[in-house]
Every structure is written in C-alpha cells, then in structure tokens.
Design an enzyme around this catalytic site. Structure first.
Site, PDB file in Angstrom:
ATOM      1  CB  SER A 136       6.770  -7.306  -0.042  1.00 50.45           C
ATOM      2  OG  SER A 136       7.306  -6.169  -0.678  1.00 50.45           O
ATOM      3  CE  LYS A 162       4.389  -4.399  -1.052  1.00 53.65           C
ATOM      4  NZ  LYS A 162       4.009  -3.849   0.267  1.00 53.65           N
ATOM      5  CE  LYS A 164       8.330  -2.905  -1.475  1.00 54.14           C
ATOM      6  NZ  LYS A 164       7.609  -1.766  -0.864  1.00 54.14           N
ATOM      7  CG  ASP A 189       4.588  -0.756  -2.200  1.00 49.48           C
ATOM      8  OD1 ASP A 189       4.403   0.451  -2.467  1.00 49.48           O
ATOM      9  OD2 ASP A 189       4.907  -1.165  -1.061  1.00 49.48           O
ATOM     10  CD  GLU A 214       1.729  -1.173  -0.442  1.00 51.11           C
ATOM     11  OE1 GLU A 214       1.644  -2.360  -0.859  1.00 51.11           O
ATOM     12  OE2 GLU A 214       2.318  -0.871   0.605  1.00 51.11           O
ATOM     13  CG  ASP A 239       2.807   1.659   3.150  1.00 51.30           C
ATOM     14  OD1 ASP A 239       2.798   2.101   4.303  1.00 51.30           O
ATOM     15  OD2 ASP A 239       3.689   0.866   2.749  1.00 51.30           O
ATOM     16  CE  LYS A 263       4.543  -0.992   5.464  1.00 52.62           C
ATOM     17  NZ  LYS A 263       5.366  -0.219   4.519  1.00 52.62           N
ATOM     18  N   GLY A 291       4.563  -4.792   6.218  1.00 51.05           N
ATOM     19  CA  GLY A 291       5.787  -5.221   6.898  1.00 51.05           C
ATOM     20  C   GLY A 291       6.904  -4.233   6.647  1.00 51.05           C
TER      21      GLY A 291
HETATM   22  O1  OSB Z   1       6.322  -0.186   1.388  1.00 50.63           O
HETATM   23  O2  OSB Z   1       5.621  -2.002   2.198  1.00 50.63           O
HETATM   24  C1  OSB Z   1       6.549  -1.218   1.989  1.00 50.63           C
HETATM   25  C2  OSB Z   1       9.810  -2.768   3.269  1.00 50.63           C
HETATM   26  C3  OSB Z   1      10.460  -1.661   3.749  1.00 50.63           C
HETATM   27  C4  OSB Z   1       9.848  -0.437   3.616  1.00 50.63           C
HETATM   28  C5  OSB Z   1       8.605  -0.320   3.017  1.00 50.63           C
HETATM   29  C6  OSB Z   1       7.948  -1.439   2.535  1.00 50.63           C
HETATM   30  C7  OSB Z   1       8.584  -2.681   2.643  1.00 50.63           C
HETATM   31  C8  OSB Z   1       8.026  -3.900   2.102  1.00 50.63           C
HETATM   32  C9  OSB Z   1       8.529  -5.185   2.691  1.00 50.63           C
HETATM   33  O3  OSB Z   1       7.257  -3.951   1.168  1.00 50.63           O
HETATM   34  C10 OSB Z   1       7.518  -5.869   3.515  1.00 50.63           C
HETATM   35  C11 OSB Z   1       8.147  -6.993   4.265  1.00 50.63           C
HETATM   36  O4  OSB Z   1       8.315  -8.054   3.667  1.00 50.63           O
HETATM   37  O5  OSB Z   1       8.488  -6.815   5.464  1.00 50.63           O
HETATM   38 MG    MG Z   2       4.278  -0.106   0.840  1.00 53.29          MG
END
Ligand code: OSB
Ligand code: MG
Length: 376
Positions: A136, A162, A164, A189, A214, A239, A263, A291
């Site tokens: 991510s 992925k 952001k 995402d 996402e 999510d 998660k 994550g």
């Molecule tokens: O939406 O998946 C998410 C991190 C913090 C809060 C929300 C998200 C995330 C990530 C990071 O996308 C995922 C990771 O590398 O741990």
């Molecule tokens: Mg997410």
C-alpha cells in the site's frame, strides 16, 4: 479450560521508516498498544491496531486502552477459557470496540496455540504455507516520487501495487502509473474520500483496468457503494464498512462490493475474521488481508490469518523493513523476490518478541491480575 493469571497493557512508540499519508491524514510515529497475557508460565502477545486518532474508525489507542483497562481485561481475567474462540462470549456485553477486543482475543489464540504445541496458522484453519504480498503506497509529494517508489517495490518482487488516493490525487496518478506499467496488478484505496457527486468520475477509472477500488464512499455505507458498483466494471472492495460477518453478507447480497478486505482488528478478532472469510468463500467472493502499519506482533498474526484458503489475492502484509528500522520481533518479516512471505511453522505465531527492545520503547504500562486489580 484455563484462566489467565495476568494481562499487561503497554504503549510503545515507534518512528515509521517513512511517513504514511492517506486521505485522512499523515502518520509519522506510531503509538501502539500491546497486550501480553500470562498463563501457567506462558506468555502470549497481541497488538491493538487502533490508530493515534479516530480517523480510520471510531477507535483510537486511547479509547482502546480505556475500554481494555476498565471493561475487557477484567472480564477476560474472570472467564474460564477454552481458547481464542471463547473470548467473544466473555466480552460480548461490551458493544463495539472491536480493535480493543481483537488485541485480547488474538493473544488468547496465540496462547492456545502454545498450549497445544501447534502453529497458530494451523489452529486458525489455514493451509497455505506461503502468502502472496502487495504493498500500500501512501500519497506522495509528487508523481515522480510515486513512480520511483513503485519501481522500488516492483523490484523487491511485490505482486500488487495499491495506491492511496483522494480527490486531486487520483486520475492523474493512475494514468501515469498505467502509462509506465500497463500490466501490473493495480488497485487504489480512497479511505472514504468521495461522495455521490464523484461517482461518474470514479466509474471512469474503469479505463485503468484496476483489480479493485477500495472504500471510495462513506466508511459506514453499503447502499451507495452498491449504486456505484452497478455503474462500473472494476470491482469495489470494502474495508471500513465491513465490521462483521453480517456486514459481509449484506454487502455481498447487495452487490456493494465484489472483493473483501479483511482486517482482523476491524472485525473484532480471529473468530469473526474466520467467519467473514468463510461467508465470502461460500459465495465465491475473494478476500485479502489488510494492514494497519503493524509492528511484527500484529504482522505475524496477519500472516497466520492469510494462510486460510480464500485469501487468494495479494494482501497489504509486507516486510518489516518497509515500516521499521528495527522491528520488535525476531526473525523480522521478510519477503521473497517472488513477492511472498513464508508462513512460520513453529509453535504459536512462530516469532519471538524482543522483550528488551519492547521495554526500551515503552512509555506507559498497566497490569491487571486475576483475583485482584493491581496496578503495576
Ligand atoms: O485503509 O488499508 C487501509 C493503513 C492505515 C489505515 C488504513 C489503511 C492502511 C493501509 C496500510 O493501507 C496497509 C499497511 O501497509 O499496513
Ligand atoms: Mg483500506
């Protein structure tokens, strides 16, 4: 049946190797709530994935600490446990607070695995010995920097990228990434950054051939996501919206999404995560493990969960070194040149917690013991 002897809560602080920016904010330093259980001479750990602020969901490290100390830990210390699966019942009088509950429940699963002399992944019902990994990638200062970051992650072997995104950091970056890498497995995402006025724009991202988009809309929504899904080819992945098995069933039934991010903290622990996984599997909906910038403790638990059969898409579980100069477990989590992580076969989570390092990072602690509530 067994009872816990003590529950230790502690807060550690750890600097991220690089800042992580999402549509809801930037994280530079993590404040992480760790729980340690003591039972018949064994120790088991859990990590609470609640953030520093209630921006991803309602919980934060401070709400989780409060509810653990005042409600959850005392209940768990009184309970006769059979294993991780009995925590849901012991804690069910407390509504919500799923990330707080998950930290405790997952530690009990870890303890149960140690008591049985089994690997955690096996106890959870997993079969996969190697899991596919993606990354991510946070919002970057410039498109150039984003492209350089992606290049580095692809060279390391990661199977899915992925991005952001948020309004103003979307179409332009998708186009730039697709121009450079037309074929990679790509997703984005938004962490709920868009509204219904944006749905024509979101539907137009179909041209980028992403695996999924996402959580584009509200963090608690199914209905409007289903309206959006009807207008686009690309799968929506939920999510934030999915808190439990019933949410997963509703989302699948309404066609609010065609892929699920699981998660374990967001759904309240391994029991519910397995239930969501199974419900999706029975309906032919693939899942992947999300994550939350975990330390090695949460990361090891995510790896065990990802060994279940329907975690067929690369998850956001990646190498320790992407997050930390030095992790708090040994061995650290590493990723193969093929972009996979080996599921540890040892007893419990299969990793050791580096107690000396955890001690040196600790800024707050509290101990609750069976029979009496004693403050350390
Ligand atoms: O939406 O998946 C998410 C991190 C913090 C809060 C929300 C998200 C995330 C990530 C990071 O996308 C995922 C990771 O590398 O741990
Ligand atoms: Mg997410």
């Amino acid at each position: 049946m067994f009872k816990l002897d003590a529950i230790h809560l502690r807060e550690i602080r750890m600097q991220l190797a690089q800042p992580f920016e999402t549509s809801f904010g930037v994280t530079r330093e993590r404040r992480v709530l760790l729980v340690e259980l003591e039972c018949d001479g064994l120790q088991a750990w859990g990590e609470c994935v609640a953030g520093e602020h209630p921006y991803f969901c309602e919980e934060s490290i401070d709400t989780a600490w409060l509810v653990m100390e005042q409600e959850l830990a005392p209940r768990l210390l009184e309970a006769e446990l059979e294993g991780g699966g009995s925590c849901v019942k012991a804690l069910r009088q407390v509504r919500g607070n799923r990330m707080a509950k998950a930290a405790l429940e997952n530690a009990v699963w870890d303890l149960e695995a140690q008591r049985e002399g089994k690997p955690l992944y096996e106890l959870l019902g997993g079969s996969r010995r190697e899991i596919p990994c993606g990354v991510s990638i946070g919002i970057q200062p410039s498109v150039d920097e984003l492209l350089r970051t992606i290049e580095r992650e692809l060279e390391a072997g990661y199977q899915r990228i992925k991005l952001k995104c948020k309004p103003g950091w979307d179409r332009e970056i998708f186009a730039a990434v697709r121009q450079r890498w037309p074929k990679i497995m790509l997703s984005c995402d938004a962490n709920s950054a868009y509204r219904m006025r944006d749905i024509d724009q979101i539907a137009s991202w179909d041209e980028f051939g992403m695996l999924m988009v996402e959580q584009p809309l509200w963090e608690d929504d199914f209905y409007f996501h289903s309206m959006l899904q009807r207008r686009m080819e690309t799968a929506i992945c939920l999510d934030e919206s999915i808190r439990n098995r019933r949410d997963a069933l509703a989302a699948i039934e309404m066609d609010s999404c065609r892929i699920l991010n699981i998660k374990v903290g967001r759904v309240g622990g391994f029991s519910e995560a397995i239930a969501v996984h199974n419900a999706a599997a029975e309906r032919g909906v693939p899942v992947w493990c999300g994550g939350m910038l975990e330390t090695g403790i949460g990361r090891a638990h995510n790896i065990a969960l990802s060994s279940l059969a329907n975690f067929s898409l690369p998850g956001d579980v990646s190498a320790s070194r992407r997050y930390w100069a030095e992790d708090i477990i040994t061995p650290e989590v590493t990723v193969s040149p093929q972009g996979t992580i080996q599921v540890p076969g040892g007893v419990g989570s299969g990793v050791q917690v580096r107690r000396d390092r955890v001690e040196s990072l600790t800024v707050r602690r509290h101990t609750l013991r069976a029979g009496a509530r004693v403050t350390a």
